[in-house]
Each structure stands twice: as C-alpha cells, then as structure tokens.
Design a protein around this motif. Structure first.
Motif, short mmCIF file in Angstrom:
data_model
loop_
_atom_site.label_atom_id
_atom_site.label_comp_id
_atom_site.label_asym_id
_atom_site.label_seq_id
_atom_site.Cartn_x
_atom_site.Cartn_y
_atom_site.Cartn_z
N ALA A 147 0.88 -1.53 -0.27
CA ALA A 147 0.05 -0.14 -0.23
C ALA A 147 0.65 1.38 -0.04
O ALA A 147 0.41 2.12 0.13
CB ALA A 147 -0.71 -0.14 1.29
N ASP A 148 2.51 1.10 0.19
CA ASP A 148 2.84 2.59 0.47
C ASP A 148 3.95 2.59 -0.93
O ASP A 148 4.34 2.88 -0.77
CB ASP A 148 3.83 2.55 1.51
CG ASP A 148 4.78 0.59 1.62
OD1 ASP A 148 4.94 -0.05 0.53
OD2 ASP A 148 5.67 0.27 2.77
N GLY A 149 3.30 1.36 -1.53
CA GLY A 149 3.97 1.90 -2.94
C GLY A 149 5.38 0.70 -3.60
O GLY A 149 5.82 1.26 -4.36
N GLN A 193 2.10 -4.64 4.37
CA GLN A 193 -0.37 -5.12 4.31
C GLN A 193 0.09 -5.76 2.65
O GLN A 193 -0.81 -6.98 3.02
CB GLN A 193 -1.55 -4.04 3.48
CG GLN A 193 -1.88 -3.58 4.44
CD GLN A 193 -2.40 -2.63 3.97
OE1 GLN A 193 -3.49 -1.69 3.02
NE2 GLN A 193 -3.78 -1.91 5.13
N CYS A 194 1.57 -6.06 2.65
CA CYS A 194 1.41 -7.43 1.87
C CYS A 194 1.33 -8.80 2.83
O CYS A 194 2.13 -8.59 3.43
CB CYS A 194 3.41 -7.54 0.86
SG CYS A 194 2.49 -6.03 -0.52
N GLY A 214 -4.76 -6.51 -7.90
CA GLY A 214 -5.64 -5.50 -6.63
C GLY A 214 -6.43 -6.82 -6.34
O GLY A 214 -6.83 -7.89 -6.64
N ASP A 215 -7.05 -6.14 -5.12
CA ASP A 215 -7.43 -7.05 -4.29
C ASP A 215 -8.83 -7.12 -4.94
O ASP A 215 -9.44 -5.84 -4.96
CB ASP A 215 -7.16 -6.35 -2.81
CG ASP A 215 -8.00 -7.46 -1.86
OD1 ASP A 215 -9.77 -8.10 -2.77
OD2 ASP A 215 -8.90 -6.71 -0.87
N ARG A 221 -7.85 -4.07 0.31
CA ARG A 221 -7.00 -3.20 0.28
C ARG A 221 -6.00 -2.62 -1.24
O ARG A 221 -5.73 -3.32 -1.91
CB ARG A 221 -5.64 -3.91 0.06
CG ARG A 221 -5.95 -5.22 1.53
CD ARG A 221 -6.03 -4.58 2.74
NE ARG A 221 -5.61 -5.44 4.26
CZ ARG A 221 -6.36 -5.57 5.13
NH1 ARG A 221 -7.63 -5.26 4.83
NH2 ARG A 221 -6.79 -6.64 5.99
N PRO A 222 -6.75 -1.35 -1.15
CA PRO A 222 -7.18 -0.64 -2.64
C PRO A 222 -5.93 -0.49 -2.99
O PRO A 222 -5.63 -0.47 -3.81
CB PRO A 222 -7.68 0.45 -2.38
CG PRO A 222 -7.76 0.93 -1.10
CD PRO A 222 -7.59 -0.44 -0.44
N GLY A 223 -4.51 0.02 -1.81
CA GLY A 223 -3.15 -0.52 -2.82
C GLY A 223 -2.95 -0.98 -3.05
O GLY A 223 -1.14 -0.87 -3.13
N VAL A 224 -2.87 -2.69 -2.54
CA VAL A 224 -2.14 -3.33 -2.39
C VAL A 224 -2.24 -4.29 -3.92
O VAL A 224 -3.24 -4.91 -4.78
CB VAL A 224 -2.45 -4.33 -1.55
CG1 VAL A 224 -1.49 -5.56 -1.34
CG2 VAL A 224 -1.36 -3.47 -0.08
#
Length: 597
Positions: free
Chosen positions: A68-70, A76-77, A248-249, A254-257
């Motif tokens: 999620a932090d890029g 969150q991985c 993606g999820d 988890r929108p950024g993962v």
C-alpha cells in the motif's frame, strides 16, 4: 492456450515430418545420379523426423507484491513462502533440418534444425495458513490460501548444430532460440474454506498467457542405420526466463496492494527419434502427383505385394464429441456432495498414424498422434447439495463451453496369430495417452440457492476449467480382411490400468483453486475402418472410434487446499474420421541388411 486457428496450424507442424518422409518415396528414382567424389556415406543433406521422450518443468516460484506504500513487499503485503513444484510428462514432436559434412571420412559436421513438440507439462503448488501482513505487527490474513504454478502447452526451437562424424556415428552439440506457450496462474486469498462465505476478505487472483522466447542448449548422438534412416538420442536444456504476475484486491479491502507471483520457466527434454535423410536436392511432390494421377487417369489395379517389411503412414481428420463428469463425496461412506458435468464437448483434430509389419515373423508395431481444438456450444452443469453449502439450499448452475483442446496418442506392439493372403488377426499390448482441456463461461442458477450465482455471471467471464491427463495400458486384438481394393479393419482394446492426473478450477473461488484430482481405474477403446486402394501405394478410408475411461470413488481423490474428498471420474468420447495413407516399398527405406529375413 492459443486460439483455434493457431492451434490448428500448430497441430499440423508435427505432421510435416511424416509428410516429408512420404515425399521421399519417389526421390530414389527422381534424384540425380550420385557424385562419385562423395564418400559411400555422408551426413550432408536435408532431413526430417519424429521424436518422443520425456520433459521436465522446473517450476520455481517466489511471492511478489507491491504494498500500500508503493514499495516491493511493502505495507499490508501477505507474507508467503516460495516453493518449486516440479512436473514432468511425455513429449512428442517433429524436426526438420540440414547438415553438411565438410570432407569424406571422419570430419566436422555443421548444420541447423528446427522442431516443435507437444509439452503437456503443468504444475501448481499450494500453501495454507495465517499469512502475516508486512509492516503490520500482529496483523494476519487468517485462513490464507496461496497457490501458484504454470503450464507449458508447446515448445519450439531453432538451433545450430556442430559435431564430429565417425562414419555413421555423429556426435554433436546444439543450441539456439527456444519459444513456447506458457500460462501462469496465481491466487492469494484469506478466510478460505470450501463452503465459507466470500465476504470481508481480500482476493488477489492473477493469470497470464503469453508466447515466451528464451534459449536452448544440449547435445546428442545419431547413428545411421541406412543411407536414409538414422536414430538419435538427445538431451536439451531450455530456459524461457521469468515473469511476474500481479493482481489487485478484488474485494476492495486493500486498494493499494497488488499481490502475485514471480515464476521461472525452464527445464530439460530427453528425446529419442527417427530421421529420414533425403538425397541431394530438395524433396519433390511425388506422392501428391500419384494421387492426382490415380483420380484423373486411373490405371489397372495391382494389389500390393507383401514384402519382408511393410510400412504405412498417413494423416486423418477426426471429429469427435463426448463428455466428462466428476462426482465428489464427503469423506467416509457419505452421499455425494457435488457433481460437475461437461457435456457435448465437440472437437476437431488432425492425426498422424503409422504401422510397421515384419511379414516373415508376423510382428508389428503401430501408433498415432493427434491434437485439435474444442468448439463452443457444449454445456456444463454444477450440482451441489447441503449441508455446509453457502445459501443452505441445493444449487445447480449452468455454464457454456467456450473453448479447449484435445491431444491423443497411442503406441502398440503385437503379433499376428492368424495370417492368410487376405486376412490377419493380431494381438497387441501398448500405451495410450489422452489430454482434455475445457473452459466454461457464464453462469446461471437453475435451482433455489439464493447465494451461489445470484444475479448470474455474463458469458464473457470464464468460470470453470478442467485439465485432465489420462494414461492407460492397452491390451487388445486387431483384425483385417481384404476384398480386392477394399480393406476392413476392426480393433478393440481393454484398458486394465488407467491413470488420471487432473486439475479442476473454479475461477470465482480462488480459495479452492486449483483442485488437484488423481485416481486409477479402467476403460476400453474401439475402432473400425474401411479403406480403398487408389493405387498399390495410396489408400483412402473412413472410420469411427469410441473410448471410455473411468475412476471409481474408492480409487479417486479431489484435493482441495484443506480437504481431500473421494471422487468418481468418467471420460468418454466417440467420433468419425477420414484418412489418406502411403505405403513405402523396401527400396524406399533402403535398409539393406535389415531387410534380410
């Protein structure tokens, strides 16, 4: 899997070697006189051939994720471990090439070759457990399921060759470009379970099919048993590189993962083969001219005369249909829990067949290899019953078959127990392999379940796939009766030992995909054909065949990530074919001393 047009073209490539061998039948009488300056034997010339063997796929996988932090493997991985589920299977194909011997006697040989082979090799691994969330101390993805793997549908190579010839023995190294069709699949989910509700959990489901290009290297030994025929043994290592697939999820939690897998595609091929080396110059189209003459300007028929060796080779077009079903039972002596049925699975395929007879002894060998594509239009039903079923009510969904592929092969060796001028009856033992791949799309609920398939799934979405590899021991009889130009042949084989190695996929349920399926059973194979001789060398024919293979519930298993279920599997097909074949004479094969009785 390639599209229908591509698959048809690919299935014809292995037949090129067979066809080229048939073309060579007229070369001896049409080629230029040999150059007296050449040695008695030379490796110089164009060749084509067939091979079979075993292939291994080293399926090295490693988890991949963008957090999620890029960052790679960031916030969150899901933290998962790597695995390498290896796989192997029988391969078969055709090769064409050219070699040039630099000087008479022992000397350097250089050349080039291209080949194509069916490589029905696939492997998938599964990890289950609570996956930690990177950067979130104490946080986990509970009940996690992580699966990853790949499938290598076919492989081709374009290679250079260099080696040294010791008269009829040629030892060589080879290397060049490899290319193949690779399918990658991976999924990571949480709160899994065969009957769990799909709410409040992430789903990372990724897949990708692509033509991959890499390199190949190896070596081999080839021995010439005649000026035209040679046998070889060869080992190759191939490497098609590595690819990463991410998704993606799908739940939106988890929108950024984006989680997935990095998969390496490499392995080893061990092959044995038979090559036909043409005289100097390019092949001509003698047999095709002979067919035209036989149809346009027929001559009085001369029945074929039995020789020491008889060799026939040909091609078939096959249309067949059939079904596959599997019934899953709860562990123990419990009633059926689920049944999935693929019906009206129609397919078009091409097939090459060959037969070799040694008439003085009555010994014979025969076989065939074919592949094709499954057409759309069939239907798939999936029946599930409580207890433990989502929605707590019976479910029966209907989907439509979108596409797929079939491959079938067999090789037999036998002995004619009865022989006359017009009739022969033989017994044989052999090996049979069949591959079925089917994809189904769309989903409609036809029962009362309020959860499964609620709202339906459009036909543009693939919802289920089946990938079966069947193998079988064959024990049978084959009879043949000749009436002037007509030949009637019947063949029947009992399959006392049948093995199934399959995978079932429910693409909307990544937590239970893939479902590994295994078992042993029995079956049968029946075939009949009537052929007509256009000439003493060329014949055409039509025929029909059917086969059935079954694994009973006490001998079959369907393995979900957290549950093994007894299972029954049934595959049956029936169809018709048209064929054309060419008979070689002993002078065509030029086997010399091997022709002695």
């Amino acid at each position: 899997m390639p599209g229908p047009t591509t698959r048809i073209l690919l299935t014809l490539i292995p037949l090129a070697g067979f066809a080229a061998d048939a073309l060579a039948a007229d070369l001896t009488r049409r080629a230029a006189l040999p150059d007296p300056s050449l040695p008695v034997f030379t490796w110089t010339g164009i060749y084509s051939g067939l091979f079979t063997g075993y292939g291994r796929l080293d399926n090295r996988t490693s988890p991949a994720c963008i957090g999620a932090d890029g960052r790679t493997n960031g916030l969150q991985c899901p933290v998962r471990s790597a695995f390498s589920p290896k796989a192997d299977d029988v391969v078969a194909g055709s090769e064409v090439g050219y070699t040039y011997q630099l000087s008479p006697g022992p000397s350097l040989v250089v050349g080039a070759a291209g080949d194509y082979q069916f490589t029905p090799i696939r492997s998938y691994g599964v990890r289950t457990g609570a996956f930690a969330q990177a950067g979130q101390p104490g946080a986990v993805y509970p009940g996690g399921v992580y699966q990853a793997g790949q499938r290598l549908d076919w492989l081709g190579t374009a290679r250079g060759k260099i080696g040294y010839a010791f008269d009829r023995v040629f030892i060589y190294g080879t290397g060049g470009v490899a290319f193949g069709s690779v399918r990658l699949d991976t999924a990571t989910t949480a709160d899994g379970g065969a009957f769990g509700e799909r709410v409040n959990r992430p789903d990372f489901d990724a897949r990708k099919s692509a033509l991959r290009v890499g390199w190949v290297a190896g070596g081999g030994v080839e021995y010439a048993i005649s000026p035209h025929l040679s046998i070889k043994g060869e080992a190759l290592y191939y490497d098609l590189g590595a690819r990463t697939v991410l998704a993606g999820d799908a739940s939106g939690l988890r929108p950024g993962v984006a989680a997935g897998t990095r998969v390496e595609t490499s392995g080893v091929l061990g092959r044995i083969g038979l090559n036909y080396r043409f005289d100097r110059g390019l092949p001509v189209i003698g047999p095709f001219v002979d067919v035209g003459k036989a149809l346009i300007d027929p001559v009085p028929y001369v029945p074929p005369v039995a020789q020491t060796w008889d060799f026939e080779i040909g091609n078939r077009y096959v249309y067949n249909s059939g079904s596959f079903s599997k019934a899953l039972y709860r562990p123990g002596n419990e009633p059926m829990a689920s049944r999935l049925s693929y019906r009206d699975v129609a397919a078009h395929s091409t097939e090459t067949f060959a037969r070799l007879d040694h008439n003085p002894t009555g010994l014979f060998a025969k076989g065939f290899l074919g592949s094709g594509f499954v057409t759309s239009g069939g239907r798939v039903t999936n029946e599930d019953d409580p207890p433990g079923l989502r929605g707590n009510a019976p479910s029966n969904t209907l989907s439509r078959i979108r596409d797929g592929g079939v491959v079938i092969s067999a090789v037999d060796a036998g002995y004619h127990v009865l022989r006359t001028d017009t009739f022969r009856l033989g017994a044989f033992v052999g090996y049979q392999s069949a591959i079925e791949r089917v994809n189904a799309a769309g989903l409609v609920q036809t029962a009362a379940n309020p959860v499964i398939g609620a709202g339906g799934v459009p036909n543009s979405v693939v919802v289920a796939s089946q990938d079966n590899h069947w193998t079988a021991l064959r024990v049978g009889l084959v009879g043949e009766a000749r009436f002037d130009r007509f030949t009637l042949s019947l063949e029947g084989a009992y399959l006392p030992v049948v093995g199934l190695d399959g995978y079932g996929r429910h693409w909307l349920r990544p937590d239970i995909t893939p479902q590994a399926e295994h078992g042993t059973g029995s079956g049968y194979f029946l075939q009949g054909m009537i052929a007509y001789d256009l000439t003493s060398k060329i014949s055409i024919g039509v025929g029909a065949r059917t086969w059935r293979m079954t694994v009973d519930r006490q001998d079959g298993t369907a393995q979900l990530p957290a549950l093994a279920q007894p299972a029954k599997f049934v595959s049956e097909r029936y169809g018709a074919f048209a064929q054309i074949s060419y008979r070689f004479t002993e002078s065509d094969l030029d086997l010399g001393g091997l022709m002695a009785k």
